[in-house]
Design a protein around this motif. Structure first.
Motif, PDB file in Angstrom:
ATOM      1  N   ASP A 108       0.844  -1.189   0.000  1.00 55.41           N
ATOM      2  CA  ASP A 108       0.000   0.000   0.000  1.00 55.41           C
ATOM      3  C   ASP A 108       0.884   1.245   0.000  1.00 55.41           C
ATOM      4  OD1 ASP A 108      -2.404  -1.398   0.099  1.00 55.41           O
ATOM      5  OD2 ASP A 108      -2.639  -1.185   2.270  1.00 55.41           O
ATOM      6  N   THR A 109       0.552   2.183  -0.859  1.00 51.70           N
ATOM      7  CA  THR A 109       1.266   3.454  -0.923  1.00 51.70           C
ATOM      8  C   THR A 109       0.254   4.581  -1.004  1.00 51.70           C
ATOM      9  OG1 THR A 109       1.346   3.494  -3.339  1.00 51.70           O
ATOM     10  CG2 THR A 109       3.206   2.398  -2.188  1.00 51.70           C
ATOM     11  N   SER A 112      -1.108   4.582  -4.541  1.00 52.23           N
ATOM     12  CA  SER A 112      -2.044   3.499  -4.872  1.00 52.23           C
ATOM     13  C   SER A 112      -3.386   3.669  -4.171  1.00 52.23           C
ATOM     14  CB  SER A 112      -1.435   2.128  -4.547  1.00 52.23           C
ATOM     15  OG  SER A 112      -1.299   1.932  -3.148  1.00 52.23           O
ATOM     16  N   GLU A 115      -5.200   6.645  -5.868  1.00 49.69           N
ATOM     17  CA  GLU A 115      -5.607   6.243  -7.218  1.00 49.69           C
ATOM     18  C   GLU A 115      -6.845   5.336  -7.160  1.00 49.69           C
ATOM     19  OE1 GLU A 115      -3.945   3.775 -11.112  1.00 49.69           O
ATOM     20  OE2 GLU A 115      -2.579   4.251  -9.477  1.00 49.69           O
ATOM     21  N   ARG A 116      -6.856   4.385  -6.242  1.00 45.47           N
ATOM     22  CA  ARG A 116      -8.019   3.503  -6.109  1.00 45.47           C
ATOM     23  C   ARG A 116      -9.263   4.301  -5.723  1.00 45.47           C
ATOM     24  NH1 ARG A 116     -11.660   0.378  -4.731  1.00 45.47           N
ATOM     25  NH2 ARG A 116     -12.040  -1.027  -3.051  1.00 45.47           N
TER      26      ARG A 116
END
Length: 184
Positions: A108-109, A112, A115-116
């Motif tokens: 997990d970043t 990310s 963006e999700r």
């Protein structure tokens, strides 16, 4: 613009506003800071955003598909009382996934997670643009739903807005505790 279009626009505008309030809390943070739990709560900023994205996605699926979009099935031999007491011999995958949405997991970043959430938001807005706000579905059976209750798409959207706003407040407290930055 007719009243229905005005209502739809108002709902999307409010949802967009509370989403922005939430995502603004993570600007400038590192991936490690997203996983910090700076209060006695188990909440972390990355987990809050993951949770809100998952909740919005689930409720908008419900708006389209009805109760089949939400399954709260329990493993054989497990009861809600076992779950509540924490004594279940096995927990359902949906519950494990729900708990994991509150955590930063390996991989997990910030990029990310945001963006999700943006993809979920874009899909939600596509759905909202075309769905009848009066469409109603029975809520799936679960201890936290009133037996026999049904929600319209309008109620679903209001719930998502409230849920997002509530968690934006949590996120603001977490961010302020991490580095003193306040949303407003």
């Amino acid at each position: 613009m007719n009243n229905l279009d005005a209502e739809r626009t108002a709902l999307v505008t409010m949802l967009t506003t509370v989403r922005s309030t939430l995502t603004d809390t993570v600007r400038g943070l590192s991936d490690d800071q997203l996983g910090e739990r700076p209060t006695v709560s188990e909440l972390c900023l990355g987990g809050v955003i993951k949770h809100v994205a998952a909740v919005e996605e689930m409720w908008l699926r419900f708006a389209v598909e009805g109760p089949s979009a939400m399954s709260y099935a329990l493993p054989d031999g497990v009861t809600w009382a076992d779950i509540a007491a924490g004594t279940a011999r096995e927990f359902p995958q949906w519950m494990i996934d729900h708990q994991n949405n509150f955590k930063m997991l390996p991989g997990d970043t910030l990029a990310s997670i945001v963006e999700r959430y943006e993809k979920v938001a874009a899909r939600s807005e596509e759905i909202i643009a075309d769905i009848d706000l009066s469409t109603s579905h029975p809520l799936p059976e679960a201890p936290w739903h009133e037996p026999g209750a049904a929600w319209s798409v309008r109620q679903v959207l209001l719930h998502v807005i409230v849920e997002t706003a509530q968690h934006a407040g949590h996120a603001d407290i977490l961010r302020e505790t991490i580095d003193g930055r306040k949303a407003f």
